[in-house]
Design a protein around this motif. Structure first.
Motif, mmCIF file in Angstrom:
data_model
loop_
_atom_site.group_PDB
_atom_site.id
_atom_site.type_symbol
_atom_site.label_atom_id
_atom_site.label_comp_id
_atom_site.label_asym_id
_atom_site.label_seq_id
_atom_site.Cartn_x
_atom_site.Cartn_y
_atom_site.Cartn_z
ATOM 1 N N TYR A 155 -3.530 -3.444 -8.129
ATOM 2 C CA TYR A 155 -5.024 -4.128 -7.883
ATOM 3 C C TYR A 155 -5.734 -2.829 -7.997
ATOM 4 O O TYR A 155 -7.020 -2.979 -8.821
ATOM 5 C CB TYR A 155 -5.073 -4.690 -6.467
ATOM 6 N N ALA A 156 -5.525 -1.639 -7.547
ATOM 7 C CA ALA A 156 -6.301 -0.542 -7.647
ATOM 8 C C ALA A 156 -5.535 0.621 -7.516
ATOM 9 O O ALA A 156 -4.658 0.521 -6.639
ATOM 10 C CB ALA A 156 -7.652 -0.666 -7.193
ATOM 11 N N GLU A 157 -5.998 1.785 -8.186
ATOM 12 C CA GLU A 157 -5.278 3.015 -7.710
ATOM 13 C C GLU A 157 -6.004 4.072 -7.808
ATOM 14 O O GLU A 157 -6.846 4.338 -9.110
ATOM 15 C CB GLU A 157 -3.921 3.441 -8.599
ATOM 16 N N ALA A 158 -6.347 4.839 -6.660
ATOM 17 C CA ALA A 158 -7.062 6.351 -6.720
ATOM 18 C C ALA A 158 -6.212 7.255 -6.812
ATOM 19 O O ALA A 158 -5.132 7.399 -6.308
ATOM 20 C CB ALA A 158 -7.927 6.273 -5.539
ATOM 21 N N ARG A 159 -6.610 8.266 -7.747
ATOM 22 C CA ARG A 159 -5.855 9.297 -8.147
ATOM 23 C C ARG A 159 -6.669 10.742 -7.986
ATOM 24 O O ARG A 159 -7.858 10.634 -8.533
ATOM 25 C CB ARG A 159 -5.010 9.279 -9.633
ATOM 26 N N LEU A 160 -6.257 11.876 -7.287
ATOM 27 C CA LEU A 160 -6.864 13.056 -7.283
ATOM 28 C C LEU A 160 -6.020 14.229 -7.452
ATOM 29 O O LEU A 160 -5.023 14.456 -6.704
ATOM 30 C CB LEU A 160 -7.435 13.002 -5.846
ATOM 31 N N ALA A 161 -6.497 15.159 -8.281
ATOM 32 C CA ALA A 161 -5.846 16.154 -8.396
ATOM 33 C C ALA A 161 -6.424 17.187 -7.615
ATOM 34 O O ALA A 161 -7.480 17.447 -7.667
ATOM 35 C CB ALA A 161 -5.507 16.665 -9.979
ATOM 36 N N VAL A 162 -5.660 18.176 -6.754
ATOM 37 C CA VAL A 162 -6.187 19.092 -6.014
ATOM 38 C C VAL A 162 -5.289 20.348 -5.943
ATOM 39 O O VAL A 162 -4.439 20.583 -5.369
ATOM 40 C CB VAL A 162 -6.072 18.528 -4.226
ATOM 41 N N PRO A 163 -6.164 21.368 -6.906
ATOM 42 C CA PRO A 163 -5.352 22.540 -6.840
ATOM 43 C C PRO A 163 -4.971 23.260 -5.505
ATOM 44 O O PRO A 163 -5.852 23.140 -4.480
ATOM 45 C CB PRO A 163 -6.421 23.661 -7.522
ATOM 46 N N GLU A 164 -3.668 23.697 -5.312
ATOM 47 C CA GLU A 164 -3.353 24.522 -4.106
ATOM 48 C C GLU A 164 -3.385 23.769 -2.984
ATOM 49 O O GLU A 164 -3.396 24.264 -1.855
ATOM 50 C CB GLU A 164 -4.206 25.887 -4.009
ATOM 51 N N LEU B 200 1.033 -1.252 0.007
ATOM 52 C CA LEU B 200 -0.030 0.053 -0.102
ATOM 53 C C LEU B 200 0.811 1.083 -0.158
ATOM 54 O O LEU B 200 1.578 1.475 0.831
ATOM 55 C CB LEU B 200 -1.047 -0.087 1.469
ATOM 56 N N SER B 201 0.659 2.209 -1.033
ATOM 57 C CA SER B 201 1.332 3.559 -0.994
ATOM 58 C C SER B 201 0.292 4.580 -1.023
ATOM 59 O O SER B 201 -0.654 4.413 -1.610
ATOM 60 C CB SER B 201 2.223 3.447 -2.248
ATOM 61 N N VAL B 202 0.634 5.616 -0.329
ATOM 62 C CA VAL B 202 -0.229 6.818 -0.389
ATOM 63 C C VAL B 202 0.878 7.868 -0.467
ATOM 64 O O VAL B 202 1.766 8.151 0.257
ATOM 65 C CB VAL B 202 -0.927 7.101 0.923
ATOM 66 N N GLN B 203 0.713 8.877 -1.658
ATOM 67 C CA GLN B 203 1.622 9.699 -1.988
ATOM 68 C C GLN B 203 0.981 11.036 -2.141
ATOM 69 O O GLN B 203 0.186 11.216 -3.012
ATOM 70 C CB GLN B 203 2.439 8.941 -3.229
ATOM 71 N N VAL B 204 1.478 12.024 -1.816
ATOM 72 C CA VAL B 204 1.380 13.351 -2.426
ATOM 73 C C VAL B 204 2.544 13.787 -3.050
ATOM 74 O O VAL B 204 3.419 14.147 -2.429
ATOM 75 C CB VAL B 204 0.907 14.335 -1.208
ATOM 76 N N ALA B 205 2.498 14.311 -4.420
ATOM 77 C CA ALA B 205 3.517 14.685 -5.197
ATOM 78 C C ALA B 205 2.846 16.052 -5.895
ATOM 79 O O ALA B 205 2.044 16.216 -6.838
ATOM 80 C CB ALA B 205 3.788 13.992 -6.136
ATOM 81 N N GLY B 206 3.281 17.073 -5.215
ATOM 82 C CA GLY B 206 2.591 18.574 -5.710
ATOM 83 C C GLY B 206 1.342 18.408 -5.302
ATOM 84 O O GLY B 206 0.918 18.452 -3.982
ATOM 85 N N THR B 207 0.557 18.645 -6.185
ATOM 86 C CA THR B 207 -1.040 18.818 -5.984
ATOM 87 C C THR B 207 -1.732 17.476 -6.197
ATOM 88 O O THR B 207 -2.863 17.542 -6.539
ATOM 89 C CB THR B 207 -1.507 19.920 -6.598
ATOM 90 N N THR B 208 -1.039 16.537 -6.533
ATOM 91 C CA THR B 208 -1.836 15.190 -6.757
ATOM 92 C C THR B 208 -1.554 13.974 -5.925
ATOM 93 O O THR B 208 -0.338 13.845 -5.242
ATOM 94 C CB THR B 208 -1.147 14.841 -8.252
ATOM 95 N N VAL B 209 -2.691 13.482 -5.481
ATOM 96 C CA VAL B 209 -2.646 12.567 -4.347
ATOM 97 C C VAL B 209 -3.033 11.114 -5.060
ATOM 98 O O VAL B 209 -3.918 10.983 -5.955
ATOM 99 C CB VAL B 209 -3.752 12.887 -3.355
ATOM 100 N N THR B 210 -2.157 9.963 -4.830
ATOM 101 C CA THR B 210 -2.666 8.848 -5.360
ATOM 102 C C THR B 210 -2.626 7.923 -4.129
ATOM 103 O O THR B 210 -1.472 7.872 -3.251
ATOM 104 C CB THR B 210 -1.397 8.150 -6.434
ATOM 105 N N ALA B 211 -3.402 6.664 -4.359
ATOM 106 C CA ALA B 211 -3.080 5.692 -3.298
ATOM 107 C C ALA B 211 -3.300 4.414 -3.999
ATOM 108 O O ALA B 211 -4.386 4.301 -4.697
ATOM 109 C CB ALA B 211 -4.240 5.815 -2.270
ATOM 110 N N ARG B 212 -2.423 3.741 -3.869
ATOM 111 C CA ARG B 212 -2.228 2.230 -4.532
ATOM 112 C C ARG B 212 -2.090 1.100 -3.940
ATOM 113 O O ARG B 212 -1.209 1.150 -2.740
ATOM 114 C CB ARG B 212 -1.157 2.504 -5.723
ATOM 115 N N VAL B 213 -2.868 0.026 -4.297
ATOM 116 C CA VAL B 213 -2.695 -1.121 -3.500
ATOM 117 C C VAL B 213 -2.183 -2.133 -4.765
ATOM 118 O O VAL B 213 -2.833 -2.422 -5.653
ATOM 119 C CB VAL B 213 -3.897 -1.778 -3.126
#
Length: 746
Positions: free
Chosen positions: A491-500, A469-482
């Motif tokens: 198996y799955a990855e959720a990815r979210l772009a969050v301005p500012e 399991l990895s949870v990563q914030v890189a700049g304004t992008t968050v990913t969580a992958r199993v």
């Protein structure tokens, strides 16, 4: 507010409350700086460690595996090799994967075992490998074997038959069922990529346990171009990477790695320019190729991601100064190397396009910040229970309720990663609640900045086994992958772009139930997003536009060809039924005087229609840098069996005792009936003559590839050639050159 979001935010508040109620977290100390390493990284225990595969075990070590060549000159071949490291600076050799009593019973006597691919899933380590000859059809019927082990060091137990059987070619022989690479994909299925130059690379689905192939394979690359595949998932794409040309031509090895990508693990895989890896005019975007330093033939690779989220390519290459493990024309000396991978415009490039390194580089980031000892994580956590674990992983941390790091994690871009046995739900909170990632039920959910992203886990996902399991914030992008083991699968990855998005330094918190091992908390490596500089043409220095009805001043011939005619502003040259390789030194060559100075670019525009899909070995035309008939580098549009490729080939005398030569080549770019070619020349500090090849299909956008080095001393000639076997065409194709120009190099 939707009920799901209410629950997620409530979990975040609860975790933050737990953290606030404990002893105040200490500020995070500066992260330990990575050590440096220098290629070849296997030099402390082996002179050759070819076709490397690598994985991080739960004990924190990185385990590497190699094909069955001897480690040193006159050493035993072995039955695939194992070594391990904790920091990539020092290594320990562990012996062979098999011995004569444990090797697959179905392999023919004398069979070799090549190209291991290592994975972890279902609670055990799984290794795929090539068996060059089976007992069922002695004489060269390669197949793919599989073995399992409870630890990455073994003991390895091979299954009683191949996972991919030999594939008859219909002519009494067998296609090249070699070089396996496994992928677990988001559809919940496992896939195995196998194959090489003879027959191409195919992908076949595996049974859930990974030990049997099911269904019908899908071919994803054309034959005669790729082998040594490896597939990773990134940002919604599956990237298929394969090695091209000859792995083992000693001092003329031009092996390189190229990529295509697809939304499906079954392809089609297209390169950056939209060219298919499975078509006659074959595509491929460069991942790594030689750059003119000591390393040539970089290829047959694996990928890893370190604790800082930085990708690295692990591969073998050849030192052009010491290319042989044994006497010339014997075993090639192919040690293991490692370099950083940068993602440039969505494509993997080694050191932003600089290629193999020969100077000290930062090693992959290992270990943890935030006061965590990755292999004994409970000691750095409030609220976690320390478990004895097992003989493989050592102590683990059990979370039943809530836990938090005793020290703060870095702010800004941060990555939290662990091997996990998941309970019903586990929530990870970063930045005091700025980012909340939950694995619960059948999905992954991210909440950050008032936004939500979800991804579904496969229906048969087994949360009782160790996964990654990895949870990563890189700049304004968050990913969580199993995924299985952090090797680019998922198996799955959720990815979210969050301005500012702003993530402050704060403890990492968890709520739910899970067991953690190999826990790391690290600042994310700063990404390199700009490609390294490439040669650019400047001021026009000299050349010939073929505009005056004949050859201009400055031209000279070796073996003149009266059929080469200048007319209508072109040099038209029917391909000669001749060759320049080996003892076939009967091809005509046309040279132009080169500019003075230690740096310039030569360019020509070539029209040559070689058709598609038929066999025309090896019709070609292009530019050549030439010392003599046995020491040259040529850049050509060439027919290689059913493919059409641009090849930057090299011949030299490899065995001075009898003048025996070696020839090899590096692929570059995509061919077309009309294309532009460049050779960028410079003289290095040792006085050697370095030529880097560039090609274009529109004269504007250039692809720069491999470099070849010719010896110091006499300056090579530079000119044009057009030759090749005429089988497959009558009359012979005509190479038409519009000009030869020389420019300054910016």
């Amino acid at each position: 507010m939707p009920r799901n979001r209410q629950r997620l935010l409530a979990a975040a508040v609860a975790v933050a409350t737990v953290a606030a109620g404990t002893t105040a977290a200490a500020a995070s100390p500066p992260e330990p700086q990575p050590i440096t390493t220098q290629n070849a990284i296997s030099s402390s225990f082996a002179d050759t460690f070819a076709d490397p595969a690598i994985i991080q075990g739960r004990d924190g070590y990185w385990y590497a595996y190699a094909t069955s060549d001897p480690l040193v000159a006159n050493g035993p071949f072995g039955l695939m090799h194992m070594a391990r490291t904790k920091d990539f600076g020092s290594w320990e050799y562990l012996g062979t994967v098999f011995d004569d009593s444990t090797k697959p019973s179905w392999a023919a006597p004398g069979s070799f075992f090549w190209a291991p691919d290592i994975r972890y899933f279902g609670g055990r380590y799984v290794m795929y490998f090539t068996v060059t000859d089976t007992g069922a059809n002695p004489g060269g019927d390669p197949a793919i074997g599989v073995a399992t082990a409870p630890t990455p060091a073994g003991p390895w137990t091979a299954t009683d038959g191949p996972v991919v059987a030999p594939k008859p070619d219909g002519n009494g022989g067998y296609f090249g069922t070699i070089d396996p690479a496994m992928l677990t994909a988001a559809d919940g299925k496992r896939y195995l990529y196998t194959g090489g130059f003879y027959g191409g690379i195919s992908v076949t689905e595996l049974s859930p346990d990974g030990l049997h192939s099911v269904g019908t394979p899908t071919q994803v690359t054309i034959g005669d171009r790729y082998e040594g595949s490896y597939v990773v998932y990134r940002d919604g794409w599956y990237y298929l990477m394969g090695s091209s040309m000859n792995c083992c031509a000693g001092p003329t090895t031009g092996y390189s790695v190229f990529a295509g990508r697809s939304k499906s693990p079954r392809g089609p895989f297209l390169d950056k320019d939209g060219a298919d890896l499975n078509e006659s005019r074959v595509g491929g975007t460069t991942v790594i190729t030689q750059n003119g330093n000591k390393w040539i033939g970089p290829g047959h690779h694996a990928f890893i991601t370190d604790a800082a989220g930085q990708d690295h390519i692990v591969y073998h290459a050849i030192d052009r100064g010491t290319p042989w493990l044994t006497d010339p024309f014997g075993i090639n000396r192919r040690p293991m190397l490692i370099d950083r991978i940068d993602w440039i415009d969505g494509w993997p490039r080694t050191r932003a396009g600089l290629g193999p390194s020969d100077s000290p580089q930062p090693a992959p980031t290992t270990g943890s910040a935030a006061g965590i000892t990755s292999t004994d994580p409970a000691r750095g956590l409030w609220g976690a229970t320390r478990l004895a674990g097992d003989s493989l992983g050592g102590p683990t941390a059990s979370i039943r309720g809530a836990a938090t790091t005793k020290q703060a994690a870095p702010g800004g871009s941060v990555r939290v990663e662990a091997n996990v046995k998941l309970g019903n739900s586990l929530t990870t909170v970063l930045g005091g609640g700025a980012v909340v990632a939950t694995v619960s039920g059948s999905k992954i959910t991210i909440v950050a900045g008032g936004r939500t992203a979800t991804a579904a886990l496969p229906a048969d996902f087994d949360r009782s086994q160790w996964n990654n399991l990895s949870v990563q914030v890189a700049g304004t992008t968050v990913t969580a992958r199993v995924n299985d083991a952090g090797l680019g699968d998922l198996y799955a990855e959720a990815r979210l772009a969050v301005p500012e998005l702003k993530v402050r330094s704060a403890p990492v918190s968890w709520r739910g139930s899970a067991e953690l091992d190999n826990l790391t908390v690290r600042s994310v490596a700063d990404p390199v997003r700009r490609e390294a500089a490439v040669p650019e043409a400047g001021e026009l220095l000299a050349g010939d536009e073929f505009s005056d009805g004949g050859l201009g001043a400055g031209w000279s011939w070796v073996r003149p060809d009266a059929n080469a005619v200048v007319a209508d502003g072109e040099l038209s040259w029917p391909l000669q039924n001749t060759d320049l390789v080996g003892s076939g030194n009967n091809a005509g060559l046309l040279f132009h005087q080169v500019p003075a100075g230690d740096q310039w670019i030569a360019e020509t525009k070539l029209h040559l229609d070689l058709g598609e899909n038929d066999i025309r070995n090896y019709q070609q035309a292009g530019m050549i840098a030439y010392l003599n008939d046995d020491d040259f580098a040529r850049l050509g549009d060439v027919a290689i069996w059913r493919t059409r490729q641009t090849e930057f080939g090299r011949e030299l005398v490899a065995r001075p005792s009898d003048g025996a030569t070696s020839y090899g080549g590096a692929a570059i770019g995509r061919p077309a009936p009309t294309m532009w070619m460049r050779l960028a020349y410079h003289r290095n500090a040792a006085g050697e003559h370095v030529y880097r090849a560039g090609t274009s299909i529109d004269g504007k956008k250039w692809t720069w590839g491999a470099s070849w080095v010719l010896p110091a001393g006499v300056t090579p000639k530079l000119g044009l050639y057009a030759h090749g076997d005429q089988i497959g065409s009558n009359p012979p194709p005509v190479a038409t050159f519009d000009y030869l120009r020389f420019y300054t190099s910016k």
